[in-house]
Design a protein around this motif. Sequence first.
Motif, PDB file in Angstrom:
ATOM      1  N   HIS A 118      -4.190 -19.360   8.052  1.00  0.00           N
ATOM      2  CA  HIS A 118      -3.176 -20.671   9.239  1.00  0.00           C
ATOM      3  C   HIS A 118      -2.809 -20.079   9.851  1.00  0.00           C
ATOM      4  O   HIS A 118      -2.613 -20.302  11.320  1.00  0.00           O
ATOM      5  N   TYR A 119      -1.026 -19.429  10.004  1.00  0.00           N
ATOM      6  CA  TYR A 119      -0.262 -18.889  10.445  1.00  0.00           C
ATOM      7  C   TYR A 119      -1.100 -17.503  11.471  1.00  0.00           C
ATOM      8  O   TYR A 119      -0.569 -16.976  11.638  1.00  0.00           O
ATOM      9  N   LEU A 120      -2.180 -16.819  11.033  1.00  0.00           N
ATOM     10  CA  LEU A 120      -2.755 -15.617  11.278  1.00  0.00           C
ATOM     11  C   LEU A 120      -3.297 -16.194  13.016  1.00  0.00           C
ATOM     12  O   LEU A 120      -4.083 -17.152  13.046  1.00  0.00           O
ATOM     13  N   PRO A 121      -3.687 -15.618  13.201  1.00  0.00           N
ATOM     14  CA  PRO A 121      -4.338 -15.484  15.151  1.00  0.00           C
ATOM     15  C   PRO A 121      -5.579 -16.061  14.781  1.00  0.00           C
ATOM     16  O   PRO A 121      -6.353 -15.714  13.572  1.00  0.00           O
ATOM     17  N   ARG A 122      -6.402 -16.624  15.814  1.00  0.00           N
ATOM     18  CA  ARG A 122      -7.861 -16.491  15.724  1.00  0.00           C
ATOM     19  C   ARG A 122      -7.880 -16.088  17.354  1.00  0.00           C
ATOM     20  O   ARG A 122      -7.531 -15.579  18.043  1.00  0.00           O
ATOM     21  N   LYS A 123      -9.736 -16.196  17.334  1.00  0.00           N
ATOM     22  CA  LYS A 123     -10.032 -15.620  18.230  1.00  0.00           C
ATOM     23  C   LYS A 123      -9.742 -16.249  19.644  1.00  0.00           C
ATOM     24  O   LYS A 123     -10.119 -17.546  19.539  1.00  0.00           O
TER      25      LYS A 123
END
Length: 465
Positions: A313-318
């Motif tokens: 959840h804390y990782l970047p998204r597109k």
Amino acid sequence: MHSDDYRRLQEERFSNNDGASFLEIFLLSQLPFVLSLFSTTVTSKIRGSYSINNLSLEFASIYIPQILLLTTLSEYLNLFYILLCFVSCTALLCLYSTMNVKNARWILKHVTVEDSKLPCITSFRSIVNSFSIICILAADFKCFPERYLKTEIYGYGLMDTGVGLYVISNAFTNSHFTKQTTKEKVKIFPFILSTLKKVMPLLIIGVGRYIATAAVQYHQNVSEYGVHWNFFISLSVLAILNELLILFVNRINTVYVLIVISLSLHEFMLYAGVKSWVNDDPSRVGFLASNKEGICSLLGYEVIYLCGIVIKHYLPRKGDKFEKYFSSMYKFLIAFIVCTIFTMLSEYTFGVSRKFANCGYIFWIISLSLISLIHGVSQEFILYIFNVTSLKNEKHVSVIPLIMEAINYNGLVFFLAGNLLTGVINICVPTLTVNSTNGVLILIFYMSLCCYSVICLYKKNIRLR
């Protein structure tokens, strides 16, 4: 050698193991990530090529050093890291001297994540898969140190990490909390069919593994999972639990609550009598008693899975800016330090036990996962800067070796191929009597076959689930 004598050798090797030190297992667990960075740098100019030279170079720079440092060169692990630190620092200084700091800042603020499949997750999943495959066969050779084997009850074993990290890697594929979807009424029949489709392959493999090992009388340590149970069956049950979870959980904050409740309940059950029942009661009458180890660890693995969802959840998204990576790394670093401290405290209080998947083991697996993702993100950023030549025209470059992309593309096929080949080799070769040189050669040949199988599928864009 007589079959009874050989079986006795197997029982002696795989029983009563206390593991290695925390530091040694930590360094070993990060070895594939370090070698991946090295390989990606070396092959950066020929990325994407299916040529024999490129694939051979990737294989030689990633997997052969892993096999050697897990077997015949295991005593030189510290020396390897000292040399690696020297080379890495030199390379980073050279990179920094040629790098325009303004360009690096421009990348952070303007370059966006262009793919929903993050390279750090691809790297993590493929490394967990390949490292597990190497270890499951290497464990059957004497050149693989006994301290790396699964621990009997408590301790740090290299093969203990594989189970937990594999559960984490499965959690990283969960997209439920990364999609902004409205709550829809679930249709029961399609939901059941969808769940069965996801679970059935693992269940078939799990049941098939039990039948196959029983048929050939392959040595199985029942203290790991039980008589009939195995890792694939655990994954099947977890898959069902998590499909049901999606029906009722729609907010990430709810996942935090579930983690606290599940972990507290798991520890309470262990100390309320489950731990003594598993350790002290030799009875194996009935399915529950026969498989008490596998069943009793399920809730602990579910906590690990939920933690994996939170981490993702804390990782970047597109569409996020590249600087989101640094925000994530800062949070991961803090969480890594906290989990490591709790792991150390657990070692002297509750103990660290893969057998029970207790809180000590959970903290340990989460700490290894976090530092591995930090390595993956660092690799992506460093190599992105290294490859950028024209910032205004350059797209997000690939930083994952081709072999690792192929492994992640057909992860289950790769894992299944490794397990099948392990069984075949153990039937044909008395592995515990093989000398170190032949053992290493067999491992290299075995790993090359596993990699070749998924590369062929990847070249033809064939994905088997």
